[in-house]
Design an enzyme around this catalytic site. Structure first.
Site, mmCIF file in Angstrom:
data_model
loop_
_atom_site.group_PDB
_atom_site.id
_atom_site.type_symbol
_atom_site.label_atom_id
_atom_site.label_comp_id
_atom_site.label_asym_id
_atom_site.label_seq_id
_atom_site.Cartn_x
_atom_site.Cartn_y
_atom_site.Cartn_z
ATOM 1 C CE LYS A 26 34.978 25.660 47.741
ATOM 2 N NZ LYS A 26 35.389 24.707 48.786
ATOM 3 C CG ASN A 27 37.043 27.129 50.943
ATOM 4 O OD1 ASN A 27 36.079 26.370 50.851
ATOM 5 N ND2 ASN A 27 38.196 26.910 50.326
ATOM 6 C CB CYS A 126 38.249 18.168 46.095
ATOM 7 S SG CYS A 126 37.303 19.478 45.367
ATOM 8 N NE ARG A 131 41.249 17.667 51.652
ATOM 9 C CZ ARG A 131 40.373 18.475 51.084
ATOM 10 N NH1 ARG A 131 39.872 18.183 49.927
ATOM 11 N NH2 ARG A 131 39.980 19.596 51.666
ATOM 12 C CG ASP A 319 42.065 26.145 47.098
ATOM 13 O OD1 ASP A 319 42.404 24.946 47.086
ATOM 14 O OD2 ASP A 319 41.386 26.641 48.015
ATOM 15 N NE ARG A 412 32.188 20.238 45.710
ATOM 16 C CZ ARG A 412 33.422 19.935 46.094
ATOM 17 N NH1 ARG A 412 34.147 19.129 45.371
ATOM 18 N NH2 ARG A 412 33.926 20.420 47.199
#
Ligand code: EPU
Length: 433
Positions: A26-27, A126, A131, A319, A412
């Protein structure tokens, strides 16, 4: 209609067996797709995971004029996607889409560098802490841009002569910050140096691909990255997304808890050195095959406690902190879990305690896990995608049934997770309520 996962737990039995393939990261995919704005014409990608966050980014790109022209979805790794990038692209982000996706911040750099301006809301994603985006704002200003806030949107404008290369020192080695500025610098004039850069494998893969397409980036994977600007890029090579190390790591943890013989395949074991080291220290057998790109894992009958401290790559990934905590509830002794990156990333603990875990919160960054404690199935609600997967793992090892709400948070980041887990022998189904 909302969806839930219904999981019948194994009640501590270690019966999972078979192989589970890992999808594209994903990232990595989100950044490589954002880099499309540095090109003109068609850009083709392979191994793009079919997940909600990628869908959201494609929606955002489409609103800016960058269209997905073809998608070939065969089995997982064969999925390919082509984006068509017009000469003129728009610079105002769709507010609602961008607010739902933290990674939308990464797209601000290529759009600013390409069009001379960009407007975007504070990015969402998230709920794992504050953030902030101060590094981004300061970085754009250092490259000569002007920043203002208008009707809830940041509006950034490059000078007429374009953005200028500069030296950026990151107070903290931000992953998305590093990716954003290295992409921005490709189209800026002069040389940009990023100091205290993040070193994640997704950054290295992004730079290798951009270099094949004409960029001049040196030092990716080290704390100092130097980019000689110039652009534009030519899509000479497909953007191939590397395997998702967080997904691979989560499956490895599941195997370490409940595996009779589980093979995590199509992964890059080198990217998981920190997790493998911790699991082995706890007594778990992990057989790594670097050539076949797979890891074979068996649960240990009596795993030992091991303390972890999250750290930027190559340290223990934040993560994987929540999935690892599930493992530690089954390990004998006291394990300290120290989350050093995000301040809101331990909120999943209360539900684990309701499942029977013995976890004391010491402060917003540290918990003490005492094990082993059997877990019982419960009603759960995923607070974010990584904790959501951790709940799935907890539900699999627990006694009795669990119902996990907010499945969207899991979708997601993980493609068809229930199908892949079922293939190992997990009893899980998606149901509408
Ligand atoms: N930070 C600032 N100012 C900024 C940017 C970041 O202070 O302007 C701080 C953050 O608050 C945090 C630290 O820097 O304390 C590091 O955060 P970083 O910027 O590296 O995180 P990120 O780039 O926002 C990415 C991943 C996260 C992953 C982290 C750490 C993406 C889209 N997200 O986030 O992934 O946890 O790096 O590895 O790449 C996930 O996939 O579930 C996820 C949250």
């Amino acid at each position: 209609m909302a969806e839930v996962f219904v999981v019948s737990g194994l009640g501590g039995k270690k019966t999972l067996r078979g192989s589970i393939p890992v999808r594209g990261a994903k990232n990595a995919a989100l950044k490589m797709l954002s880099a499309s704005a540095l090109f003109s014409g068609d850009v083709t990608y392979e191994r793009v995971p079919n997940i909600e966050d990628v869908e959201r980014l494609l929606d955002l790109l489409q609103k800016l004029g960058i269209m997905s022209v073809s998608t070939k979805k065969k089995k997982g790794t064969d999925a390919s996607l082509t984006l068509s990038v017009p000469r003129t692209i728009r610079s105002v982000f769709d507010r609602e889409i961008a607010k739902r996706l933290r990674a939308s911040i990464v797209l601000t750099g290529p759009i600013l560098a390409r069009t001379g301006k960009v407007s975007f809301p504070h990015p969402g994603g998230c709920v794992i802490g504050e953030r902030p985006i101060d590094l981004f704002i300061e970085g754009y200003q250092a490259m000569g841009a002007k920043v203002r806030v208008e009707r809830g949107m940041y509006v950034i404008t490059a000078p007429k002569s374009g953005l200028k290369g500069t030296t950026l020192f990151f107070r903290t080695p931000s992953v998305t910050g590093t990716e954003t500025f290295l992409m921005t610098a490709v189209l800026a004039s002069g040389t940009t140096v990023i100091e205290n850069a993040a070193m994640e494998p997704e950054i290295v893969a992004l730079c290798e691909w951009l270099n094949h397409c004409g960029a001049d980036i040196v030092g990716a994977g080290t704390p100092t990255i130097t980019i000689r600007g110039g652009g534009p890029l030519v899509a000479r090579q497909k953007g191939i997304v590397i395997p998702d190390r967080i997904e691979a790591g989560s499956f490895l943890i599941l195997g370490a808890l409940a595996g009779k013989d589980v093979r995590v395949t199509e992964c890059e074991p080198k990217h998981l050195a920190s997790l493998i080291s911790s699991l082995r220290h706890a007594g778990v057998t992990c057989d790594v095959d670097d050539e076949k790109k797979e890891i074979r894992v068996k649960a240990s009958a009596h795993p030992k406690a091991v303390s972890i401290k999250t750290h930027e790559y190559p340290g223990f990934p934040t993560d994987l902190q929540a999935p690892m905590t599930i493992f530690l509830t089954q390990a004998k002794g006291e394990s300290l879990v120290f989350e050093t990156i995000f301040e809101g990333r331990l909120s999943y603990v209360d539900s684990l305690v309701r499942m029977g875990a013995d976890i004391k919160t010491m402060d917003p960054h540290r918990i003490l896990v005492t094990g082993p404690t059997p877990l019982r199935g419960r009603l759960l609600e995923s607070p974010d995608l990584r904790a959501g997967l951790a709940y799935l793992i907890a539900a699999v090892i627990a006694k009795g049934d669990s119902v996990i709400h907010q499945v969207y948070n899991i979708d997601r980041g993980y493609e068809e997770v229930e199908k892949r887990l079922s293939a190992l022998g997990v009893s899980i189904r998606r149901s509408s309520i």
